[in-house]
Design a protein around this motif. Structure first.
Motif, PDB file in Angstrom:
ATOM      1  N   ARG A  30     -11.333   0.555   4.045  1.00 61.81           N
ATOM      2  CA  ARG A  30     -11.261  -0.855   4.430  1.00 61.81           C
ATOM      3  C   ARG A  30     -12.646  -1.468   4.292  1.00 61.81           C
ATOM      4  O   ARG A  30     -13.632  -0.918   4.763  1.00 61.81           O
ATOM      5  CB  ARG A  30     -10.721  -1.009   5.839  1.00 61.81           C
ATOM      6  N   ILE A  77      -6.186 -10.184   5.604  1.00 63.46           N
ATOM      7  CA  ILE A  77      -6.394  -8.986   4.790  1.00 63.46           C
ATOM      8  C   ILE A  77      -6.202  -9.371   3.324  1.00 63.46           C
ATOM      9  O   ILE A  77      -5.625 -10.421   3.028  1.00 63.46           O
ATOM     10  CB  ILE A  77      -5.407  -7.841   5.135  1.00 63.46           C
ATOM     11  N   ALA A 119       0.843  -1.186   0.000  1.00 64.35           N
ATOM     12  CA  ALA A 119       0.000   0.000   0.000  1.00 64.35           C
ATOM     13  C   ALA A 119       0.881   1.240   0.000  1.00 64.35           C
ATOM     14  O   ALA A 119       1.700   1.443   0.886  1.00 64.35           O
ATOM     15  CB  ALA A 119      -0.912  -0.001   1.221  1.00 64.35           C
ATOM     16  N   TYR A 145     -11.288   5.589   4.149  1.00 66.27           N
ATOM     17  CA  TYR A 145     -10.076   6.059   4.825  1.00 66.27           C
ATOM     18  C   TYR A 145     -10.058   7.568   4.961  1.00 66.27           C
ATOM     19  O   TYR A 145      -9.555   8.106   5.937  1.00 66.27           O
ATOM     20  CB  TYR A 145      -8.828   5.624   4.048  1.00 66.27           C
ATOM     21  N   PRO A 149       3.746  -4.420  10.016  1.00 68.41           N
ATOM     22  CA  PRO A 149       3.131  -3.879   8.792  1.00 68.41           C
ATOM     23  C   PRO A 149       1.775  -3.215   8.941  1.00 68.41           C
ATOM     24  O   PRO A 149       1.231  -2.727   7.958  1.00 68.41           O
ATOM     25  CB  PRO A 149       2.975  -5.138   7.925  1.00 68.41           C
ATOM     26  N   PHE A 150       1.232  -3.124  10.146  1.00 66.36           N
ATOM     27  CA  PHE A 150      -0.209  -2.877  10.263  1.00 66.36           C
ATOM     28  C   PHE A 150      -0.684  -1.466   9.962  1.00 66.36           C
ATOM     29  O   PHE A 150      -1.881  -1.215   9.939  1.00 66.36           O
ATOM     30  CB  PHE A 150      -0.705  -3.360  11.633  1.00 66.36           C
ATOM     31  N   GLY A 165       0.744  -0.101   7.190  1.00 64.39           N
ATOM     32  CA  GLY A 165       1.121   0.023   5.783  1.00 64.39           C
ATOM     33  C   GLY A 165       2.069   1.189   5.563  1.00 64.39           C
ATOM     34  O   GLY A 165       1.962   1.911   4.572  1.00 64.39           O
ATOM     35  N   ASN A 225      -2.168  -0.271  15.443  1.00 67.40           N
ATOM     36  CA  ASN A 225      -3.144  -0.494  14.368  1.00 67.40           C
ATOM     37  C   ASN A 225      -3.473  -1.971  14.167  1.00 67.40           C
ATOM     38  O   ASN A 225      -4.488  -2.300  13.557  1.00 67.40           O
ATOM     39  CB  ASN A 225      -2.674   0.140  13.055  1.00 67.40           C
TER      40      ASN A 225
HETATM   41  N1  8R5 Z   1       2.920  -6.365   5.190  1.00 70.22           N
HETATM   42  C1  8R5 Z   1      -1.473  -2.032   4.892  1.00 70.22           C
HETATM   43  C2  8R5 Z   1      -2.843  -0.731   6.080  1.00 70.22           C
HETATM   44  C3  8R5 Z   1      -3.779  -0.187   7.098  1.00 70.22           C
HETATM   45  C4  8R5 Z   1      -5.163  -0.713   6.828  1.00 70.22           C
HETATM   46  C5  8R5 Z   1      -6.234  -0.227   7.760  1.00 70.22           C
HETATM   47  C6  8R5 Z   1      -2.226  -3.033   6.929  1.00 70.22           C
HETATM   48  C7  8R5 Z   1       1.448  -8.004   4.390  1.00 70.22           C
HETATM   49  C8  8R5 Z   1       3.504  -8.638   5.428  1.00 70.22           C
HETATM   50 CL1  8R5 Z   1      -1.483  -5.489   7.678  1.00 70.22          CL
HETATM   51  C9  8R5 Z   1      -1.468  -4.141   6.609  1.00 70.22           C
HETATM   52  C10 8R5 Z   1      -2.217  -1.969   6.065  1.00 70.22           C
HETATM   53  O1  8R5 Z   1      -5.947   0.266   8.844  1.00 70.22           O
HETATM   54  O2  8R5 Z   1      -7.398  -0.363   7.362  1.00 70.22           O
HETATM   55  N2  8R5 Z   1      -2.507  -0.070   4.974  1.00 70.22           N
HETATM   56  O3  8R5 Z   1      -1.671  -0.854   4.239  1.00 70.22           O
HETATM   57  C11 8R5 Z   1      -0.711  -3.137   4.560  1.00 70.22           C
HETATM   58  C12 8R5 Z   1      -0.710  -4.206   5.435  1.00 70.22           C
HETATM   59  O4  8R5 Z   1      -0.008  -5.360   5.259  1.00 70.22           O
HETATM   60  C13 8R5 Z   1       0.903  -5.573   4.171  1.00 70.22           C
HETATM   61  C14 8R5 Z   1       0.223  -5.817   2.863  1.00 70.22           C
HETATM   62  C15 8R5 Z   1       1.790  -6.700   4.583  1.00 70.22           C
HETATM   63  C16 8R5 Z   1       3.775  -7.315   5.617  1.00 70.22           C
HETATM   64  C17 8R5 Z   1       2.335  -8.984   4.818  1.00 70.22           C
END
Ligand code: 8R5
Ligand code: FAD
Length: 467
Positions: A80, A232, A52, A94, A321-322, A324, A373
């Motif tokens: 989301r 997700i 993201a 968002y 990552p939460f 992003g 988050n």
């Molecule tokens: N990273 C993201 C958000 C916030 C979304 C919200 C959350 C996958 C390993 Cl877990 C996650 C978000 O608060 O509604 N924006 O972008 C990306 C995220 O995880 C990524 C894709 C990820 C590490 C696996």
């Protein structure tokens, strides 16, 4: 100016973008990258991994003149989409409108675009060259290639953008300890794939509009919150989605330890994520082939060795990552560092110290907000108290935009320092909690009085720069 050449370790997202910006400003830049050139070798296995991209990362790409190229290959995510256990789903926006959205981009495509841009700006890349050791006193490093042949190389200013497992960090640490602390989250992740709608049986698409190229709403980041864990999904341009399961590593069920194989995992999914499972036809293969990723936060007391070596991006401050924001924060690093170096190219010790002074409080703040988050995503998004707070916040954002902005929006859609967003968010949250304690429901709150409370308690938000 007779400045030292720059030796960059790591040509990933942050390394490639920094290299491009430094070359644009006239620096001689050599990059040593462990992996082969992705533009030649191709991305093996063809797994699409997406990220993201938000305003901070986009702003850095604008600086580099690359924002339009990147957005052309991105999928817009407006909010989301929360999929509750009862099968119902709903979109939580968002931002206020379509000017406040995040973008799903392919990591491989983005990395290749950045490598092309850096090379066009004059950067010299050396692929398949992994940093093995560094002798800072003699200004030499040891590199090893993919067949294990070692060589020595003399270096200029050393900058490490070699990711969370940084070899340059280890080398600096061996010379002068950096005060490293790594906090494991205790949860891991597993990636799975929803293919384009055309590859799925019509029956599973009925609920999500089978006429589309995508099996789910494409313009959203999908969340299946389940309290202690979640899934997700982010859309890919080709019509597929990359799904990620986040789950505790050890301990009582469910955890990765209690899902020893794909059949146990499929049973767990059919119980907890039945609608999602039906969209993942290669569940068994995905589950067996893809490793469990680990998640931790990296804190360093120091990011540099006087004026000789500096770390940035994940090498300096890997986060969970939460929010992003890992890449977005690393991209913001590159703009700050490139401009500090351009201002005082002969004074690297001062530049590196100033970079740490500016960026470390912000890296610490986003590390903290990213951890928070996770709870919000996996649990609170379905919680009535949280929803009431969100609703009240939305009313206040309209009523007094000068004094209330949701923390998520400050982080995701502005360039306000992360440390400011954390602090302001806390102050705002206290007032929201106070209002909800004093009133039985959002509907019964006098919005003018609430606005007055905010205006008299908090200083106005800084005026925002746009674009
Ligand atoms: N990273 C993201 C958000 C916030 C979304 C919200 C959350 C996958 C390993 Cl877990 C996650 C978000 O608060 O509604 N924006 O972008 C990306 C995220 O995880 C990524 C894709 C990820 C590490 C696996
Ligand atoms: P990396 O991208 O890890 O690059 C490091 C580079 O250094 C690599 O090319 C590596 O091969 C090279 N290297 C490593 N060791 C050596 C060595 N010894 N010698 C030479 N080269 C070396 N962030 C977001 O903002 N939004 C997201 O949605 C998001 N999703 C993510 C999803 C996943 C699955 C993961 C794993 C991370 C995600 N992140 C996201 C975080 C983001 O990927 C990182 O913050 C970002 O890639 C950091 O960039 P970097 O260049 O510092 O490190």
């Amino acid at each position: 100016m007779a400045q030292q050449p720059i030796t960059l370790i790591g040509g990933g997202l942050v390394g490639a973008l920094l290299a491009q910006q430094l070359a644009q400003r006239g620096f001689a830049v050599e990059v040593f990258e462990k992996r082969p050139d992705p533009r030649r070798a191709g991305f093996l296995g063809g797994r699409s991994i997406n990220l993201a991209l938000a305003e901070r990362g986009l702003q850095a790409l604008r600086h580099a003149g690359l924002a339009d190229d990147v957005l052309q290959r991105a999928v817009m995510m407006r909010g989301r989409m929360v999929h509750n256990h009862d099968g119902h789903s709903g979109l939580q926006r968002y931002g206020v409108d379509d000017s406040e959205v995040i973008w799903s981009v392919s990591r491989g495509a983005l990395n290749m675009l950045l490598l092309d841009a850096a090379e066009a700006a004059g950067v010299n890349f050396h692929f398949g060259q992994s940093l093995a050791a560094a002798d800072f006193d003699r200004q030499r490093i040891r590199l090893v290639d993919h067949v294990g042949i070692e060589r020595e190389q003399s270096v200029g200013l050393l900058i490490g953008a070699d990711g969370a497992g940084s070899a340059l960090r280890a080398a600096i640490n061996a010379h002068t300890p950096l005060g490293e602390r790594i906090e494991a989250l205790g949860h891991g992740y597993k990636e799975l794939e929803i293919p384009p709608a055309a590859e799925l049986p019509a029956a599973v698409l009925q609920l999500s509009g089978g006429r589309d190229q995508f099996a789910l709403e494409p313009h959203a980041l999908h969340i299946w919150p389940r309290g202690g864990y979640m899934c997700i999904a982010l859309p890919n341009t080709e019509g597929s989605f990359t799904v990620t399961l986040f789950l505790p590593g050890q301990g009582a069920a469910p955890s990765f330890a209690t899902l020893p194989d794909a059949s146990a995992a499929a049973a767990f999914f059919s119980e907890q994520f039945p609608g999602l499972l039906s969209l993942i036809p290669r569940f068994t293969e995905d589950f067996e082939q893809n490793p469990v990723g680990t998640l931790s936060t990296l804190y360093l007391e120091r990011w540099h060795l006087d004026g000789r070596a500096l770390l940035l991006g994940d090498a300096a401050h890997a986060i969970v990552p939460f929010h992003g924001q890992g890449m977005n924060c690393g991209f913001e690093d590159t703009v700050v560092l490139a401009s500090l170096l351009a201002e005082a190219p002969e004074d690297s010790a001062e530049v590196f110290a100033e970079f740490q002074r500016v960026r470390q409080p912000n890296a610490d703040a986003i590390a903290c907000m990213a951890l928070e988050n996770y709870v919000e995503m996996r649990d609170s998004v379905a919680d009535p108290h949280y929803l009431a707070k969100r609703e009240l916040g939305a009313l206040l954002a309209t009523r007094i935009p000068s004094h209330y902005m949701a923390r998520y929006r400050m982080v995701t859609f502005t360039h306000l320092p992360y440390a400011y967003a954390l602090e302001r968010g806390r102050a705002q949250d206290q007032l929201l909690e106070q209002l909800l304690r004093e009133n039985p429901s959002v509907a019964s709150i006098d919005i003018d009085a609430a606005a007055q409370l905010f205006a008299s308690t908090l200083p106005p938000l800084p005026a925002l720069r746009h674009g």
